[in-house]
Design a protein around this motif. Sequence first.
Motif, PDB file in Angstrom:
ATOM      1  N   ASP A  62       0.827  -1.210   0.000  1.00  9.29           N
ATOM      2  CA  ASP A  62       0.000   0.000   0.000  1.00  9.29           C
ATOM      3  C   ASP A  62       0.863   1.263   0.000  1.00  9.29           C
ATOM      4  OD1 ASP A  62      -2.250  -1.582   0.041  1.00  9.29           O
ATOM      5  OD2 ASP A  62      -2.491  -1.479   2.213  1.00  9.29           O
ATOM      6  N   LYS A  63       1.919   1.246   0.787  1.00 10.75           N
ATOM      7  CA  LYS A  63       2.794   2.419   0.859  1.00 10.75           C
ATOM      8  C   LYS A  63       3.471   2.694  -0.486  1.00 10.75           C
ATOM      9  CE  LYS A  63       3.930   1.680   5.744  1.00 10.75           C
ATOM     10  NZ  LYS A  63       5.015   1.308   6.696  1.00 10.75           N
ATOM     11  N   TYR A  76       2.416   1.782  -3.461  1.00 11.55           N
ATOM     12  CA  TYR A  76       1.394   2.260  -4.396  1.00 11.55           C
ATOM     13  C   TYR A  76       1.134   3.757  -4.215  1.00 11.55           C
ATOM     14  CZ  TYR A  76      -0.513  -1.808  -6.864  1.00 11.55           C
ATOM     15  OH  TYR A  76      -0.690  -2.865  -7.731  1.00 11.55           O
ATOM     16  N   GLN A  77       1.004   4.177  -2.982  1.00 12.47           N
ATOM     17  CA  GLN A  77       0.753   5.597  -2.707  1.00 12.47           C
ATOM     18  C   GLN A  77       1.910   6.466  -3.191  1.00 12.47           C
ATOM     19  OE1 GLN A  77      -0.002   5.811   1.506  1.00 12.47           O
ATOM     20  NE2 GLN A  77      -1.520   4.175   1.411  1.00 12.47           N
ATOM     21  N   ALA A  78       3.130   6.004  -2.941  1.00 11.91           N
ATOM     22  CA  ALA A  78       4.298   6.775  -3.364  1.00 11.91           C
ATOM     23  C   ALA A  78       4.384   6.851  -4.889  1.00 11.91           C
ATOM     24  CB  ALA A  78       5.557   6.141  -2.782  1.00 11.91           C
ATOM     25  N   ALA A  86       1.881   6.706  -6.991  1.00 16.97           N
ATOM     26  CA  ALA A  86       0.834   7.618  -7.451  1.00 16.97           C
ATOM     27  C   ALA A  86       1.266   9.065  -7.273  1.00 16.97           C
ATOM     28  CB  ALA A  86      -0.458   7.345  -6.680  1.00 16.97           C
ATOM     29  N   ALA A  87       1.928   9.362  -6.166  1.00 15.56           N
ATOM     30  CA  ALA A  87       2.427  10.724  -5.944  1.00 15.56           C
ATOM     31  C   ALA A  87       3.523  11.075  -6.946  1.00 15.56           C
ATOM     32  CB  ALA A  87       2.944  10.848  -4.515  1.00 15.56           C
ATOM     33  N   VAL A 108       6.463   8.148   3.422  1.00 18.22           N
ATOM     34  CA  VAL A 108       5.103   7.588   3.433  1.00 18.22           C
ATOM     35  C   VAL A 108       4.854   7.003   4.820  1.00 18.22           C
ATOM     36  CG1 VAL A 108       3.485   6.022   2.313  1.00 18.22           C
ATOM     37  CG2 VAL A 108       5.387   6.997   1.007  1.00 18.22           C
ATOM     38  N   LYS A 167      -1.236   7.429   5.913  1.00 23.98           N
ATOM     39  CA  LYS A 167      -1.475   7.747   4.505  1.00 23.98           C
ATOM     40  C   LYS A 167      -1.087   9.173   4.124  1.00 23.98           C
ATOM     41  CE  LYS A 167      -5.154   4.346   3.954  1.00 23.98           C
ATOM     42  NZ  LYS A 167      -6.539   4.090   3.483  1.00 23.98           N
ATOM     43  N   GLN A 168      -0.283   9.827   4.919  1.00 29.14           N
ATOM     44  CA  GLN A 168       0.223  11.166   4.577  1.00 29.14           C
ATOM     45  C   GLN A 168       1.587  11.011   3.885  1.00 29.14           C
ATOM     46  OE1 GLN A 168       0.234  13.520   8.112  1.00 29.14           O
ATOM     47  NE2 GLN A 168      -1.979  13.869   8.081  1.00 29.14           N
ATOM     48  N   ILE A 169       1.781  11.807   2.828  1.00 28.83           N
ATOM     49  CA  ILE A 169       3.007  11.733   2.048  1.00 28.83           C
ATOM     50  C   ILE A 169       3.707  13.088   2.065  1.00 28.83           C
ATOM     51  CG2 ILE A 169       3.980  11.267  -0.243  1.00 28.83           C
ATOM     52  CD1 ILE A 169       1.603   9.471  -0.793  1.00 28.83           C
TER      53      ILE A 169
END
Length: 314
Positions: A278-279, A281-283, A285-286, A303, A307-309
Amino acid sequence: MRKKKSKKSIDNKRNISSDIDLGNLGLEPPKIYRQQSNQQRNRDVFAKENKKTQANNLTRSEKRALETKKRKKKNSLRKFIIWITLILSFTAIGTVLSLTVFFSISTISVSGSKIYKDDEILSHCTIDTGENLFLADTQKAAQSLTKNLPYIYNAKIERKLPATIKITVTDAKVAYSIKNKDKTYILLDDNFKVLEHSAKKSKGIKILKADAKTVNPGSQVEFKNETTGECLNKLSAAIKEENFKEITSIYSLNINDNYVVYDNRIKFKLGNCNHLSDKIYQALAACEKLNASSPNVKGTMTVNNDKQIYFTEE
Protein backbone atom coordinates in the motif's frame (compact mmCIF):
# COMPACT_ATOMS: atom_id res chain seq x y z
CA MET A 1 -41.83 -65.11 84.63
CA ARG A 2 -42.02 -63.88 81.08
CA LYS A 3 -45.39 -63.05 79.73
CA LYS A 4 -46.45 -64.95 76.67
CA LYS A 5 -47.38 -62.93 73.69
CA SER A 6 -50.97 -63.21 72.86
CA LYS A 7 -52.05 -64.76 69.59
CA LYS A 8 -53.86 -61.58 68.72
CA SER A 9 -50.70 -59.43 68.90
CA ILE A 10 -48.75 -61.91 66.71
CA ASP A 11 -51.47 -61.83 64.08
CA ASN A 12 -51.44 -58.02 64.12
CA LYS A 13 -47.68 -57.95 63.41
CA ARG A 14 -48.09 -60.38 60.55
CA ASN A 15 -50.80 -58.21 59.06
CA ILE A 16 -48.62 -55.08 59.34
CA SER A 17 -45.63 -56.76 57.66
CA SER A 18 -47.83 -58.05 54.85
CA ASP A 19 -49.12 -54.52 54.23
CA ILE A 20 -45.56 -53.12 53.64
CA ASP A 21 -45.02 -52.14 49.98
CA LEU A 22 -41.54 -53.27 48.86
CA GLY A 23 -41.65 -50.81 46.01
CA ASN A 24 -41.80 -47.88 48.47
CA LEU A 25 -38.64 -49.17 50.12
CA GLY A 26 -36.74 -49.20 46.80
CA LEU A 27 -36.76 -53.00 46.63
CA GLU A 28 -37.92 -55.30 43.86
CA PRO A 29 -39.52 -58.62 44.39
CA PRO A 30 -37.20 -61.56 43.66
CA LYS A 31 -37.11 -62.86 40.08
CA ILE A 32 -37.32 -66.48 39.36
CA TYR A 33 -34.19 -66.85 37.23
CA ARG A 34 -33.89 -70.55 37.79
CA GLN A 35 -37.41 -71.19 36.57
CA GLN A 36 -36.84 -69.11 33.40
CA SER A 37 -33.50 -70.83 32.62
CA ASN A 38 -35.13 -74.24 33.06
CA GLN A 39 -37.92 -73.26 30.69
CA GLN A 40 -35.40 -72.09 28.05
CA ARG A 41 -33.38 -75.28 28.46
CA ASN A 42 -36.51 -77.35 28.01
CA ARG A 43 -37.35 -75.43 24.83
CA ASP A 44 -33.84 -76.02 23.39
CA VAL A 45 -34.00 -79.74 24.22
CA PHE A 46 -37.42 -79.99 22.65
CA ALA A 47 -36.25 -78.18 19.49
CA LYS A 48 -33.27 -80.55 19.10
CA GLU A 49 -35.38 -83.62 19.67
CA ASN A 50 -37.99 -82.32 17.26
CA LYS A 51 -35.28 -81.73 14.63
CA LYS A 52 -33.91 -85.23 15.09
CA THR A 53 -37.41 -86.64 14.85
CA GLN A 54 -38.04 -84.74 11.63
CA ALA A 55 -34.73 -85.95 10.22
CA ASN A 56 -35.57 -89.56 11.12
CA ASN A 57 -38.97 -89.25 9.51
CA LEU A 58 -37.53 -88.10 6.16
CA THR A 59 -37.69 -90.43 3.21
CA ARG A 60 -34.53 -91.59 1.47
CA SER A 61 -34.98 -89.17 -1.41
CA GLU A 62 -35.58 -86.27 0.99
CA LYS A 63 -32.45 -87.16 2.95
CA ARG A 64 -30.46 -87.34 -0.30
CA ALA A 65 -31.77 -83.91 -1.36
CA LEU A 66 -30.85 -82.45 2.04
CA GLU A 67 -27.33 -83.88 1.84
CA THR A 68 -26.94 -82.55 -1.72
CA LYS A 69 -27.98 -79.08 -0.55
CA LYS A 70 -25.42 -79.16 2.26
CA ARG A 71 -22.72 -80.34 -0.12
CA LYS A 72 -23.47 -77.54 -2.60
CA LYS A 73 -23.28 -74.97 0.17
CA LYS A 74 -19.87 -76.28 1.28
CA ASN A 75 -18.63 -76.34 -2.32
CA SER A 76 -19.77 -72.74 -2.88
CA LEU A 77 -17.94 -71.58 0.24
CA ARG A 78 -14.82 -73.48 -0.82
CA LYS A 79 -14.90 -71.93 -4.31
CA PHE A 80 -15.35 -68.46 -2.85
CA ILE A 81 -12.30 -68.91 -0.61
CA ILE A 82 -10.25 -70.23 -3.53
CA TRP A 83 -11.20 -67.26 -5.76
CA ILE A 84 -10.33 -64.73 -3.04
CA THR A 85 -6.98 -66.44 -2.51
CA LEU A 86 -6.25 -66.41 -6.25
CA ILE A 87 -7.18 -62.75 -6.61
CA LEU A 88 -4.97 -61.74 -3.69
CA SER A 89 -2.10 -63.85 -5.03
CA PHE A 90 -2.32 -62.37 -8.55
CA THR A 91 -2.53 -58.87 -7.09
CA ALA A 92 0.58 -59.41 -5.00
CA ILE A 93 2.47 -60.95 -7.94
CA GLY A 94 1.40 -58.07 -10.22
CA THR A 95 2.52 -55.49 -7.68
CA VAL A 96 5.91 -57.14 -7.27
CA LEU A 97 6.40 -57.42 -11.03
CA SER A 98 5.37 -53.82 -11.66
CA LEU A 99 7.93 -52.63 -9.11
CA THR A 100 10.74 -54.87 -10.31
CA VAL A 101 10.32 -56.03 -13.90
CA PHE A 102 7.67 -53.87 -15.56
CA PHE A 103 7.70 -50.03 -16.00
CA SER A 104 11.45 -49.76 -16.17
CA ILE A 105 12.48 -46.25 -17.28
CA SER A 106 13.89 -46.32 -20.79
CA THR A 107 13.71 -42.63 -21.77
CA ILE A 108 14.37 -39.34 -19.92
CA SER A 109 13.47 -36.26 -21.97
CA VAL A 110 14.47 -32.65 -21.21
CA SER A 111 12.97 -29.39 -22.49
CA GLY A 112 12.61 -25.71 -21.63
CA SER A 113 16.12 -24.51 -20.79
CA LYS A 114 17.96 -21.96 -22.92
CA ILE A 115 20.90 -21.79 -20.55
CA TYR A 116 21.86 -25.41 -19.91
CA LYS A 117 22.27 -28.23 -22.44
CA ASP A 118 20.20 -31.38 -22.08
CA ASP A 119 23.27 -33.51 -21.29
CA GLU A 120 24.25 -31.13 -18.48
CA ILE A 121 20.79 -31.33 -16.97
CA LEU A 122 20.71 -35.12 -17.24
CA SER A 123 24.10 -35.37 -15.55
CA HIS A 124 22.67 -33.70 -12.42
CA CYS A 125 19.38 -35.59 -12.43
CA THR A 126 19.22 -38.26 -9.72
CA ILE A 127 16.90 -40.45 -11.82
CA ASP A 128 18.53 -42.95 -14.20
CA THR A 129 17.26 -45.21 -16.94
CA GLY A 130 16.55 -48.70 -15.68
CA GLU A 131 14.88 -47.48 -12.50
CA ASN A 132 11.25 -48.25 -11.83
CA LEU A 133 8.94 -45.50 -13.10
CA PHE A 134 6.85 -45.40 -9.94
CA LEU A 135 9.70 -45.74 -7.44
CA ALA A 136 11.73 -42.87 -8.92
CA ASP A 137 11.99 -39.93 -6.48
CA THR A 138 10.92 -36.98 -8.64
CA GLN A 139 11.00 -34.46 -5.80
CA LYS A 140 14.59 -35.27 -4.91
CA ALA A 141 15.57 -35.04 -8.60
CA ALA A 142 13.95 -31.59 -8.95
CA GLN A 143 15.74 -30.30 -5.84
CA SER A 144 19.05 -31.61 -7.16
CA LEU A 145 18.61 -29.77 -10.46
CA THR A 146 17.69 -26.40 -8.91
CA LYS A 147 20.58 -26.62 -6.44
CA ASN A 148 23.37 -27.85 -8.71
CA LEU A 149 22.28 -25.77 -11.70
CA PRO A 150 21.47 -22.36 -10.13
CA TYR A 151 19.93 -20.86 -13.27
CA ILE A 152 17.16 -23.48 -13.17
CA TYR A 153 14.28 -21.67 -11.45
CA ASN A 154 11.93 -24.63 -11.48
CA ALA A 155 12.09 -28.25 -12.70
CA LYS A 156 8.82 -30.07 -13.32
CA ILE A 157 9.29 -33.85 -13.52
CA GLU A 158 6.45 -36.04 -14.80
CA ARG A 159 5.97 -39.79 -15.27
CA LYS A 160 4.72 -40.87 -18.69
CA LEU A 161 3.57 -44.45 -19.19
CA PRO A 162 4.90 -46.88 -20.00
CA ALA A 163 8.57 -45.95 -19.45
CA THR A 164 9.34 -42.23 -19.78
CA ILE A 165 10.41 -39.42 -17.43
CA LYS A 166 9.73 -35.93 -18.77
CA ILE A 167 11.70 -32.97 -17.32
CA THR A 168 10.43 -29.47 -18.10
CA VAL A 169 12.77 -26.67 -16.97
CA THR A 170 12.05 -22.99 -16.33
CA ASP A 171 15.16 -20.78 -16.44
CA ALA A 172 15.84 -18.33 -13.62
CA LYS A 173 16.11 -14.59 -14.24
CA VAL A 174 18.29 -12.15 -12.34
CA ALA A 175 16.08 -10.01 -10.11
CA TYR A 176 18.58 -8.51 -7.61
CA SER A 177 22.28 -7.81 -7.29
CA ILE A 178 24.58 -7.04 -4.34
CA LYS A 179 27.92 -5.34 -4.82
CA ASN A 180 30.96 -7.10 -3.38
CA LYS A 181 33.98 -5.35 -1.92
CA ASP A 182 36.04 -6.31 -5.00
CA LYS A 183 33.44 -4.52 -7.18
CA THR A 184 31.97 -7.76 -8.51
CA TYR A 185 28.31 -8.60 -7.95
CA ILE A 186 26.20 -11.33 -6.37
CA LEU A 187 23.25 -12.09 -8.64
CA LEU A 188 19.98 -13.33 -7.13
CA ASP A 189 16.59 -14.45 -8.42
CA ASP A 190 13.33 -13.10 -6.97
CA ASN A 191 13.52 -15.67 -4.14
CA PHE A 192 17.04 -14.50 -3.20
CA LYS A 193 18.61 -17.70 -4.51
CA VAL A 194 22.22 -17.10 -5.50
CA LEU A 195 22.74 -17.44 -9.26
CA GLU A 196 26.31 -16.12 -9.37
CA HIS A 197 28.65 -14.85 -6.65
CA SER A 198 31.20 -12.81 -8.64
CA ALA A 199 29.55 -11.41 -11.76
CA LYS A 200 31.24 -8.51 -13.50
CA LYS A 201 28.07 -6.48 -14.05
CA SER A 202 25.02 -5.80 -11.91
CA LYS A 203 21.55 -6.72 -13.11
CA GLY A 204 18.06 -6.19 -11.79
CA ILE A 205 17.26 -4.25 -8.62
CA LYS A 206 20.25 -3.31 -6.49
CA ILE A 207 20.31 -4.22 -2.81
CA LEU A 208 22.21 -1.44 -1.04
CA LYS A 209 23.86 -1.26 2.39
CA ALA A 210 23.66 -5.02 3.01
CA ASP A 211 26.50 -7.43 3.74
CA ALA A 212 26.12 -11.05 2.68
CA LYS A 213 27.36 -13.71 5.08
CA THR A 214 26.88 -16.91 3.05
CA VAL A 215 26.91 -16.96 -0.73
CA ASN A 216 26.52 -20.41 -2.28
CA PRO A 217 25.15 -20.66 -5.85
CA GLY A 218 21.96 -22.69 -5.79
CA SER A 219 21.12 -21.72 -2.17
CA GLN A 220 19.49 -18.64 -0.67
CA VAL A 221 21.78 -15.80 0.33
CA GLU A 222 22.28 -15.23 4.06
CA PHE A 223 22.85 -11.72 5.42
CA LYS A 224 25.11 -10.84 8.34
CA ASN A 225 22.29 -8.88 9.95
CA GLU A 226 19.29 -11.22 10.24
CA THR A 227 16.83 -8.37 10.86
CA THR A 228 18.02 -6.64 7.70
CA GLY A 229 17.62 -9.89 5.79
CA GLU A 230 14.03 -10.32 7.01
CA CYS A 231 13.11 -6.76 6.01
CA LEU A 232 14.71 -7.15 2.58
CA ASN A 233 12.76 -10.36 2.02
CA LYS A 234 9.52 -8.54 2.86
CA LEU A 235 10.39 -5.70 0.48
CA SER A 236 11.18 -8.25 -2.23
CA ALA A 237 7.90 -10.10 -1.63
CA ALA A 238 5.90 -6.86 -2.00
CA ILE A 239 7.69 -5.96 -5.24
CA LYS A 240 7.19 -9.48 -6.64
CA GLU A 241 3.53 -9.62 -5.66
CA GLU A 242 2.61 -6.24 -7.19
CA ASN A 243 5.16 -6.33 -10.04
CA PHE A 244 6.60 -2.88 -9.31
CA LYS A 245 8.82 -2.36 -12.36
CA GLU A 246 9.86 1.22 -11.54
CA ILE A 247 11.90 0.18 -8.49
CA THR A 248 15.66 0.39 -9.07
CA SER A 249 17.08 -0.36 -5.59
CA ILE A 250 16.07 -1.30 -2.05
CA TYR A 251 17.75 -1.26 1.36
CA SER A 252 17.01 -1.64 5.05
CA LEU A 253 18.75 0.00 8.01
CA ASN A 254 16.61 -1.61 10.71
CA ILE A 255 13.12 -2.95 11.28
CA ASN A 256 11.60 0.56 11.30
CA ASP A 257 13.76 2.14 8.61
CA ASN A 258 13.20 0.62 5.16
CA TYR A 259 13.65 2.20 1.73
CA VAL A 260 12.78 1.74 -1.93
CA VAL A 261 14.32 3.87 -4.68
CA TYR A 262 12.27 4.90 -7.69
CA ASP A 263 13.97 5.55 -11.03
CA ASN A 264 17.36 6.04 -9.31
CA ARG A 265 16.27 9.52 -8.15
CA ILE A 266 13.39 9.42 -5.65
CA LYS A 267 13.80 7.57 -2.37
CA PHE A 268 10.64 6.19 -0.71
CA LYS A 269 11.02 6.22 3.06
CA LEU A 270 8.56 3.49 4.13
CA GLY A 271 9.21 3.14 7.87
CA ASN A 272 8.37 -0.34 9.22
CA CYS A 273 7.48 -3.38 7.13
CA ASN A 274 3.71 -3.16 7.64
CA HIS A 275 1.50 -2.58 4.57
CA LEU A 276 4.48 -2.23 2.25
CA SER A 277 2.46 -2.75 -0.94
CA ASP A 278 0.00 0.00 0.00
CA LYS A 279 2.79 2.42 0.86
CA ILE A 280 4.62 1.81 -2.41
CA TYR A 281 1.39 2.26 -4.40
CA GLN A 282 0.75 5.60 -2.71
CA ALA A 283 4.30 6.77 -3.36
CA LEU A 284 4.12 5.76 -7.04
CA ALA A 285 0.83 7.62 -7.45
CA ALA A 286 2.43 10.72 -5.94
CA CYS A 287 5.41 10.33 -8.30
CA GLU A 288 3.13 10.37 -11.34
CA LYS A 289 1.77 13.77 -10.31
CA LEU A 290 5.27 14.98 -9.45
CA ASN A 291 6.66 13.87 -12.81
CA ALA A 292 4.03 15.84 -14.64
CA SER A 293 5.52 19.09 -13.37
CA SER A 294 9.12 18.06 -12.60
CA PRO A 295 10.13 14.93 -14.55
CA ASN A 296 13.77 14.96 -13.38
CA VAL A 297 13.29 16.00 -9.77
CA LYS A 298 15.25 14.18 -7.06
CA GLY A 299 14.47 13.84 -3.38
CA THR A 300 12.91 11.78 -0.56
CA MET A 301 9.24 10.85 -0.29
CA THR A 302 8.14 9.88 3.21
CA VAL A 303 5.10 7.59 3.43
CA ASN A 304 3.56 7.12 6.90
CA ASN A 305 0.95 4.65 8.09
CA ASP A 306 -1.58 7.49 8.33
CA LYS A 307 -1.47 7.75 4.51
CA GLN A 308 0.22 11.17 4.58
CA ILE A 309 3.01 11.73 2.05
CA TYR A 310 5.79 14.30 2.35
CA PHE A 311 8.32 15.09 -0.37
CA THR A 312 11.64 16.75 0.28
CA GLU A 313 13.52 17.87 -2.80
CA GLU A 314 17.29 17.59 -2.87
